[in-house]
Write a protein that holds these residues in place. Sequence first.
Motif: not given
Length: 229
Positions: A117-122
Amino acid sequence: MTRRGPLVVTIDGPAGVGKSTVASRLASRLGWAYLDTGAMYRAVTWAALNKGADLDRPEAVMEVIERTAFACEADGETMRVRVDGVDVSEAIRDPQLTGRVRQVASMPAVRERLVAMQRAFAARQGRIVTEGRDQGTVAFPEAVCKFFLTAAVEERARRRQEQLAQAGRSVSREQLREDIERRDASDCQRTVGPLRPAPDALGVDTTDLTADQVVDVMVEQVRARVSPD
Ligand code: DC
C-alpha cells in the motif's frame, strides 16, 4: 540517466525522536506528499479490534484488511486517517491501542500488505516523504534520500512527557523512559521489518536540535540530490 518511479525521502527511527513533526514539515517545505506509516499500522489495529478480530490470528487480521477501506489525507502537520469513512485520527493515538499495535506490526503478512500500500501511495503521488521503521530498508530501498533519526532516551522521555502534559495527562518520566526502552527493544528484535538504519542512510541525532533545525539539514540534503522542477 532518467529516473523511473516515484521520488521518495525516507525517515526512520525509534518512537519519540520527532519523526512525524519533521517528516510533515519537510514534506510541506518541499511541496511533496507526506505518509505516516505508523498511522497505517494503528488504523489496521483499530479496525481489527473494532470488528472483533482475534489479534492472535494473522489470518483474521488479514481478512479485516481486505474487507476494510482505509484512507489517509494530509491535514496541516498531521495525517487524517479514515476507516470505512470514520475519522479515527484521534482514536488511533489512544495509549491502550498503542500497546496492541506492536502485535499487528510483527505479522509478516500484514507488513507485506502495508508495504504494498505504501508503494502504491508513492506511485500515485509521485513525490513523497515517508516515515516509519522500515521505509529506507524494506519499503523504499531505492529512495533518493534516507534519514535515520536518533535521540537520547532521556530527551525522548522528556518530549513525550511534554506532549502528554499538553493533552492534560501526567505520566512520570521514569515510566515513560521504561516504555521507550521496551518499545525500542521490540522494534529492533522483530524478525520482519526490524528497526535498523539502511546502510546508505544519513544519521541525524536530534537530541540538541529543534524540529526546524532538523528540517533545515534535511532540506539541504534533499536539494543536493534532487533538482527542483
Ligand atoms: O510511529 P508510531 O508510534 O505511530 O508506530 C506505531 C507502531 O507501528 C509501532 O509499534 C511501530 C510500528 N511501525 C512499524 O512496525 N513499521 C512502520 N513502518 C511504522 C510503524
